[in-house]
Design a protein around this motif. Sequence first.
Motif, PDB file in Angstrom:
ATOM      1  N   LYS A 410       0.831  -1.207   0.000  1.00 59.26           N
ATOM      2  CA  LYS A 410       0.000   0.000   0.000  1.00 59.26           C
ATOM      3  C   LYS A 410       0.870   1.263   0.000  1.00 59.26           C
ATOM      4  O   LYS A 410       0.664   2.174  -0.813  1.00 59.26           O
ATOM      5  N   LEU A 411       1.856   1.307   0.904  1.00 56.37           N
ATOM      6  CA  LEU A 411       2.704   2.497   1.001  1.00 56.37           C
ATOM      7  C   LEU A 411       3.540   2.688  -0.266  1.00 56.37           C
ATOM      8  O   LEU A 411       3.694   3.820  -0.752  1.00 56.37           O
ATOM      9  N   GLU A 412       4.069   1.598  -0.811  1.00 49.03           N
ATOM     10  CA  GLU A 412       4.878   1.739  -2.017  1.00 49.03           C
ATOM     11  C   GLU A 412       4.036   2.175  -3.208  1.00 49.03           C
ATOM     12  O   GLU A 412       4.514   2.902  -4.087  1.00 49.03           O
ATOM     13  N   SER A 413       2.789   1.731  -3.253  1.00 51.52           N
ATOM     14  CA  SER A 413       1.910   2.172  -4.332  1.00 51.52           C
ATOM     15  C   SER A 413       1.655   3.664  -4.247  1.00 51.52           C
ATOM     16  O   SER A 413       1.630   4.367  -5.267  1.00 51.52           O
ATOM     17  N   LEU A 414       1.477   4.176  -3.035  1.00 48.47           N
ATOM     18  CA  LEU A 414       1.263   5.612  -2.854  1.00 48.47           C
ATOM     19  C   LEU A 414       2.519   6.394  -3.227  1.00 48.47           C
ATOM     20  O   LEU A 414       2.441   7.428  -3.899  1.00 48.47           O
ATOM     21  N   ILE A 415       3.676   5.898  -2.782  1.00 47.86           N
ATOM     22  CA  ILE A 415       4.927   6.583  -3.119  1.00 47.86           C
ATOM     23  C   ILE A 415       5.154   6.549  -4.622  1.00 47.86           C
ATOM     24  O   ILE A 415       5.630   7.525  -5.226  1.00 47.86           O
TER      25      ILE A 415
END
Length: 607
Positions: A410-415
Motif C-alpha cells: 500500500k505504502l509503495e503504491s502511494l509513493i
Amino acid sequence: MNSKPLPNDIDACHQLIAELQSQVGEHQQIIGKQATELSLKDKLIEEQAHSVLELKADHDKLDEKVIELNLKIEKLLKQLYGRKSERRVDGEGQLFLDLGEEPTPEVVSALEEAIREAEQIVDDAEEANKKRRKKRPEPSDRKFPEHLPRYEKIVDLPEAQRKGLILIGYDEVETLESTAGELKVRVTKYAKYAHPTDKSQGIVTPERPTGLVEGDRFDASIGVEVVAWKYFYHLPFYRQQDLFAGSGWTPSRSTLGNIETAVEFALRPLADYLRSVLKHDRTVGCDDTGVLLITPKAMPDLSEHPRGKRIGEVLGNAIESGKPSINANMWGYYASRLPVVVFDFTVSRHRDGPDDVLSDFKGNVLGDCWSGFQKIDLRSDSRITFAACWAHARRKIDECRGAFPLQVAKLESLIRMLYDVEDQIKELDDAARLARRQSLSRHVLDQIAEYLDSEAMQSPSVLPKSNLGVAAGYVRRHWEALCRFTEDATIPLDNNDCEQLMKRVATGRKNWLFKGSVASGERAANLLTIIGSAIRNDLDVRAYLDDVLRRALAGETDWSVLTPHAWKAEHPESIREYRQDERRQAADRKRTRRARRRLLNKSTRRR
C-alpha cells in the motif's frame, strides 16, 4: 462422649493446668513449624514465579533479537543476491490505486489527462519500435568508422593455381586490430647563442614553456593518462605499471604519484572554480561514502590548512590510540540544474564538511536524514533549507516487505504515485510544475499521512519497535522535510542522481583501497570534481583533460571557459553522443513502462 471429671483439690488443678499448658506449647510449636514451612514454600513459590517472569522476559528479548538478526540476514542476502534495481515489479500484494475516493475536480481532471497522455506515450513507443525494426541494418552493412587508419593485406592464390585464370577483383573483409599504446620520446633542442666579443651578455636561448614536472620530463599526455586511468577507469598505480610496461617503459609507483600530484596542482584552480559554480544553483544534492585513510606516524604541518583544527583532533586521537587507519569520508555534491558535480574529502563524517563547502551557499540541500542535515537551517541562519529524499524513505519501507507485505504494498503504491506525478510534469516549466505538485502531489501526500495514522499501521498490527514501525517513524519524524519538494520546483523528489555519483568513489575504492594522507584525499577530490563534471557533460575525458591541462600550463587563467560545459560548446566533436542516446532510450523505456502501468491501473479500476 464421657469427659474426665475435673479434680476438686488445688494441687490436682494446678497439675492439670500445667499439663494443658504443656500440650498447648507443643501445639504452638507444631503450628509455628508448619507456618514456617508454609512461609518458606510461599517464598520459594514467589522466587520461582519471579524466575519464570525473568525467563519469560529473557525469552522475549531473545525472540526480538532473533527477529532482528533474521531481518539483518534477509537484508544482507538481498544486497548480495537480490535485484539491484529498486523498481518493483507488480505481483501478489501489489495494489493498484486511484487518487482517492473523493478527489477534487482538479485531481480528476489531472487523472484523466494522465490516462490520455499514457495512451499517447504507448502508441508513440510502439510506432517508434516498428520504425526501428524496419531501419535495423543487416550485419554486412555495419562498417568501422571511416577515420580509422587502414592498410591492405592481399591474399592470393598460389602461382600454380593462377595459371590460365584472370583476376576479376577482390572480396574485402575489414578486421579491426589493436596494438599496445605507443610511447614516444620528444627531443626538444633549444638553440643557444653567445655574443662573439661581449661575453658579459651571457648565453641567449629561447624561453622554455612551463612543463608538467621539473625538467619537462613528462608531457601533459602522460599526466592525462595517469589521472584518467586512476579516476576514470579506476586503475591503481600498480596496474598502470603493467600498462606502461607493455609499451616499453616501467615507471615506479612514486613517479606515477608525482605525476598525479603535478596534474592536480595545475588544475586545482579549475576544481575550486567548479565549486563556486555549484553554489549558483538553487538546489544541491549531497551524499557521502567512507574512504580508508592511513594514520600518519607523526602529525603533519596543518598550520596553513583551513580545516587544520578538526584534522589535528582526529589524527591526534588516532596517533595517540595507535590506530593504523581511520574512516575518512568523501562527499559528493550534485547541482540539480547546472551540469556540475563537486567532491570533497574530510577526515571524518562530521557536519563541518558540508558546512564548509556550503558556507556561502543559499538554497536547498537534498539528502538523507543524517543528523548533520537536521539543523543546517539554524546553523546557516536560514540560508539553507533541508529537503529529504523519498528514495531513502521508500527503501526503509521496502526492507519490511517480507514481514508486512500488505502494508508495504500500500505504502509503495502511494509513493509510486508521487513518481508518476513527477513523470507527468517533467517537461513543464517551474511555475506549472509547482502548481501540479501543490495539487496532485499534496493529495497523494495526504493519503500517505492518513494511511500512516490508520489502524493498519498501529499496534498490534505494527508494533512500534518492529522494522515497519521504525520505518514509519522515520517518515513521520521527517515529514516536513519529505514534503519540501512541493514548496520549490527545483527540488527533485529524490537524491538518486547524487547517489549514482558516489558509485565512482565506491568503484575506485575497491581498486586503490585507501588514501595514504590527507593531501592525497584532497587531490583525489579535486580530480574527481573535474572528471565527474566532464562525465556529466558526456565528454571524452581524455581529450578534455589534455586540452585544459595544456592551456593551464601555458598560463591561461580564465577558468570559466575551461569548465566542462563551456568547453563542450567549443568542442562538439568530443561529445560522447552514444551516452546521450543511452540515457534518452532509458528515459523513453521508463516513461513507456509507467504509461502502460497507468493504463493497467485504469483497466483494473473499471472491473
